[in-house]
Design an enzyme around this catalytic site. Structure first.
Site, short mmCIF file in Angstrom:
data_model
loop_
_atom_site.label_atom_id
_atom_site.label_comp_id
_atom_site.label_asym_id
_atom_site.label_seq_id
_atom_site.Cartn_x
_atom_site.Cartn_y
_atom_site.Cartn_z
N THR A 37 0.79 -1.26 0.19
CA THR A 37 -0.01 0.13 0.01
C THR A 37 0.95 1.22 0.01
O THR A 37 1.85 1.35 0.54
CB THR A 37 -0.88 0.09 1.27
OG1 THR A 37 -1.49 1.36 1.43
CG2 THR A 37 -0.29 -0.26 2.46
N GLU A 74 0.24 3.55 1.72
CA GLU A 74 0.39 3.92 3.29
C GLU A 74 1.69 3.60 3.77
O GLU A 74 2.37 4.40 4.63
CB GLU A 74 -0.48 3.04 4.08
CG GLU A 74 -1.85 4.05 4.27
CD GLU A 74 -1.88 5.18 5.04
OE1 GLU A 74 -1.26 5.27 6.17
OE2 GLU A 74 -2.25 6.23 4.41
N TYR A 132 -0.99 0.36 10.82
CA TYR A 132 -1.34 -0.52 9.59
C TYR A 132 -0.08 -0.42 8.67
O TYR A 132 0.29 -1.16 7.88
CB TYR A 132 -2.47 0.25 8.94
CG TYR A 132 -2.76 -0.21 7.61
CD1 TYR A 132 -3.66 -1.39 7.45
CD2 TYR A 132 -2.50 0.74 6.60
CE1 TYR A 132 -3.83 -1.62 5.97
CE2 TYR A 132 -2.84 0.32 5.14
CZ TYR A 132 -3.46 -0.89 5.00
OH TYR A 132 -3.86 -1.23 3.78
N LYS A 141 1.93 -3.30 7.10
CA LYS A 141 1.99 -3.51 5.70
C LYS A 141 3.71 -3.52 5.23
O LYS A 141 3.94 -4.38 4.39
CB LYS A 141 1.10 -2.62 4.94
CG LYS A 141 -0.20 -3.02 5.13
CD LYS A 141 -0.71 -4.19 4.10
CE LYS A 141 -1.99 -4.42 4.13
NZ LYS A 141 -2.46 -5.54 3.07
P1 NAP Z 1 -11.66 -4.70 2.39
O1 NAP Z 1 -12.45 -4.22 1.51
O2 NAP Z 1 -11.24 -3.97 3.85
O3 NAP Z 1 -11.22 -6.21 2.56
C1 NAP Z 1 -10.52 -6.98 3.44
C2 NAP Z 1 -10.80 -8.33 3.33
O4 NAP Z 1 -9.95 -8.96 4.31
C3 NAP Z 1 -12.08 -8.71 3.70
O5 NAP Z 1 -12.55 -9.96 3.13
C4 NAP Z 1 -12.11 -9.37 5.28
O6 NAP Z 1 -12.82 -10.23 5.67
C5 NAP Z 1 -10.67 -9.84 4.96
N1 NAP Z 1 -9.97 -10.11 6.50
C6 NAP Z 1 -9.72 -9.14 7.43
N2 NAP Z 1 -9.15 -9.76 8.49
C7 NAP Z 1 -8.72 -10.98 8.11
C8 NAP Z 1 -8.28 -12.07 8.81
N3 NAP Z 1 -7.70 -11.91 10.02
N4 NAP Z 1 -8.18 -13.20 8.20
C9 NAP Z 1 -8.62 -13.17 6.88
N5 NAP Z 1 -9.18 -12.30 6.04
C10 NAP Z 1 -9.35 -11.09 6.77
O7 NAP Z 1 -10.06 -4.07 1.68
P2 NAP Z 1 -9.83 -3.95 -0.10
O8 NAP Z 1 -9.96 -2.41 0.08
O9 NAP Z 1 -10.45 -4.91 -0.76
O10 NAP Z 1 -8.18 -3.87 0.18
C11 NAP Z 1 -7.78 -5.32 -0.21
C12 NAP Z 1 -6.35 -5.30 0.26
O11 NAP Z 1 -5.64 -4.33 -0.50
C13 NAP Z 1 -6.10 -5.00 1.82
O12 NAP Z 1 -5.03 -6.00 2.32
C14 NAP Z 1 -5.77 -3.53 1.99
O13 NAP Z 1 -5.27 -3.25 2.93
C15 NAP Z 1 -4.91 -3.39 0.55
N6 NAP Z 1 -4.95 -2.07 -0.10
C16 NAP Z 1 -6.04 -1.64 -0.31
C17 NAP Z 1 -6.19 -0.28 -0.90
C18 NAP Z 1 -7.37 0.44 -1.26
O14 NAP Z 1 -7.46 1.73 -1.31
N7 NAP Z 1 -8.61 -0.25 -1.06
C19 NAP Z 1 -4.85 0.45 -1.38
C20 NAP Z 1 -3.76 -0.38 -1.07
C21 NAP Z 1 -3.63 -1.52 -0.33
P3 NAP Z 1 -14.17 -9.76 6.39
O15 NAP Z 1 -15.05 -9.41 5.11
O16 NAP Z 1 -14.77 -10.98 7.09
O17 NAP Z 1 -14.10 -8.68 7.21
O1 G4F Z 2 -10.62 6.68 3.00
P1 G4F Z 2 -9.50 6.65 4.16
O2 G4F Z 2 -9.85 6.11 5.51
O3 G4F Z 2 -8.29 6.02 3.63
P2 G4F Z 2 -6.67 5.98 4.05
O4 G4F Z 2 -6.41 6.49 5.17
O5 G4F Z 2 -6.12 6.83 2.99
O6 G4F Z 2 -6.43 4.44 3.71
C1 G4F Z 2 -6.68 3.87 2.78
O7 G4F Z 2 -5.94 3.75 1.55
C2 G4F Z 2 -4.69 3.12 1.77
C3 G4F Z 2 -3.91 3.42 0.46
O8 G4F Z 2 -3.21 4.48 0.63
C4 G4F Z 2 -5.02 1.64 2.17
F1 G4F Z 2 -3.76 0.82 2.23
C5 G4F Z 2 -5.90 1.57 3.22
O9 G4F Z 2 -6.06 0.18 3.43
C6 G4F Z 2 -7.12 2.17 3.05
O10 G4F Z 2 -7.86 1.56 1.88
O11 G4F Z 2 -8.83 8.17 4.61
C7 G4F Z 2 -8.60 8.96 3.48
C8 G4F Z 2 -8.19 10.40 4.09
C9 G4F Z 2 -7.45 10.41 5.23
O12 G4F Z 2 -6.60 11.44 5.20
C10 G4F Z 2 -8.31 10.76 6.37
O13 G4F Z 2 -7.82 11.24 7.52
O14 G4F Z 2 -9.53 11.01 4.53
C11 G4F Z 2 -9.50 11.65 5.73
N1 G4F Z 2 -10.58 11.75 6.29
C12 G4F Z 2 -11.31 12.94 6.88
N2 G4F Z 2 -12.56 12.61 7.51
C13 G4F Z 2 -11.35 10.74 6.80
C14 G4F Z 2 -12.47 11.25 7.36
N3 G4F Z 2 -11.21 9.31 6.72
C15 G4F Z 2 -12.42 8.60 6.83
N4 G4F Z 2 -12.26 7.12 6.94
N5 G4F Z 2 -13.44 9.10 7.63
C16 G4F Z 2 -13.48 10.47 7.95
O15 G4F Z 2 -14.53 10.70 8.46
#
Ligand code: NAP
Ligand code: G4F
Length: 324
Positions: free
Chosen positions: A125, A127, A148, A152
């Protein structure tokens, strides 16, 4: 013979899109699901395929991973499972480390113990870049700002190490934020687009948010899972950034989402300190040149278009719910 893929996190946003993609390509897909007191498969319930198989297990339970990898003998493993919420990782740091950090190690060890010649994708990620200023690319220094990000980063380096130490085809996709109508409801984009939908439909009259100044590079999740797959089809294992290359502040995303519904965001959004993090990542903007040059991958949907499509989807979904 069909290729077999094993996906952790299959019930999540990315897992659901990746499953659709792999089934369309003729794969047999095996997914790891967690046991819960209620069934939590809303994102994959619509998939009706004899080639989709679900198995109970958990990234914190090494024995379940060893047994499943042994049983399924996958050609490709996608480790997408994670406690993926940055703010929550400050409240559950140890659990986040175990799932997101050591979880990857458990899975890699399960593959090694099975002696499989399989390809491994690690969901790294942006992050991990944390405090390193943009634009960030594969050679940018890592400086995580949350439990987190730190967990990662461990998973990222252990993936690199297993590639070098054991000649495993292991890759890390360093993905910047990617969103969709299937995004979890507590992440910023979805919280905003659901909030806009509820305001438009008269179900609420305000939305409470934290830091509006952070900059993110928001792309569209279905395009990013295609990038994951491409990484595993390449001749050599390597690490790649996937991003749009465009940054937006949270405020800009909020303004675009409200404007798409004909609303002035400043009349509805209030500040709530509880959504601030102890340490914030101020700015993430990715440079995905390497993925474009080597994999032919490019993001097509930018944050403005994303805001529109997510608002439209949430208005449609919520109006159906309110009518029911
Ligand atoms: P998500 O919607 O939060 O999905 C997370 C998945 O992980 C869900 O299926 C969840 O299962 C499962 N999980 C959580 N804890 C677990 C455990 N202990 N054992 C097995 N499975 C578990 O995340 P996503 O947005 O699809 O992201 C997919 C991956 O990419 C994650 O690793 C995230 O950190 C990474 N990532 C995401 C982004 C982004 O912007 N979306 C960016 C960079 C990296 P449940 O449904 O049971 O909760
Ligand atoms: O949507 P966020 O919670 O995503 P964040 O923290 O960027 O993390 C996501 O992206 C990562 C990749 O860069 C992934 F690895 C991670 O698993 C996840 O998918 O927050 C985005 C931004 C932050 O700066 C946060 O402080 O929005 C700001 N924010 C402001 N108000 C908020 C809020 N975020 C959330 N969740 N909720 C609020 O009310």
């Amino acid at each position: 013979m069909a290729k077999r893929a094993f996906i952790t996190g299959i019930t999540g946003q990315d897992g659901s899109y990746l499953t659709e993609l792999l089934l369309a390509k003729g794969y047999e897909v095996h997914g790891l699901v967690r046991r819960a007191s209620t069934i939590n498969r809303g994102r994959i319930d619509h998939i009706d395929s004899p080639d989709l198989h679900l198995h109970y297990g958990d990234l914190t339970d090494g024995v379940s991973l060893v047994n499943l990898i042994h049983q399924v003998e996958p050609h490709e493993v996608y480790n997408l499972g994670a406690q993926s919420h940055v703010k929550v990782s400050f409240e559950m740091p140890e659990y986040t480390a175990s799932t997101d950090g050591t979880g990857a190690l458990r899975l890699l060890e399960a593959i090694r113990a099975a002696g499989l010649d399989c390809r491994y994708y690690q969901a790294s990620t942006s992050e991990m870049f944390g405090a390193s200023p943009p634009p960030q690319h594969e050679r940018t220094a890592f400086y995580p700002r949350s439990p987190y990000g730190a967990a990662k980063l461990y998973a990222h380096w252990v993936t690199v190490n297993y590639r070098e130490a054991y000649d495993l085809f292991a890759v890390s996709g360093i993905l910047f934020n990617h969103e969709s109508p299937r995004r979890g409801e507590s992440f910023l984009t979805r919280k905003v687009t659901l909030g806009v939908a509820a305001i438009v439909l008269g179900a609420r009259d305000s939305l409470h948010l934290g830091n509006l100044d952070a900059v993110r590079d928001w792309g569209y999740a279905p395009e990013y899972v295609e990038g994951m797959w491409r990484m595993l089809q390449h001749d050599e294992p390597d690490d790649y950034v996937l991003a749009t290359g465009e940054g937006r502040t949270v405020r800009q995303f909020v303004r675009a989402a409200f404007a798409h519904a004909g609303l002035d965001w400043e009349q509805y959004v209030t500040y709530d300190e509880q959504y601030e993090r102890p340490t914030e990542v101020d700015a993430l903007i990715g440079d995905a040149s390497k993925a474009r040059e080597v994999l032919g991958w490019k993001a097509e949907t930018n944050a403005d278009r994303l805001a529109e499509l997510m608002v439209d989807a949430d208005i449609e979904q919520l109006s159906r719910l309110l009518k029911a």
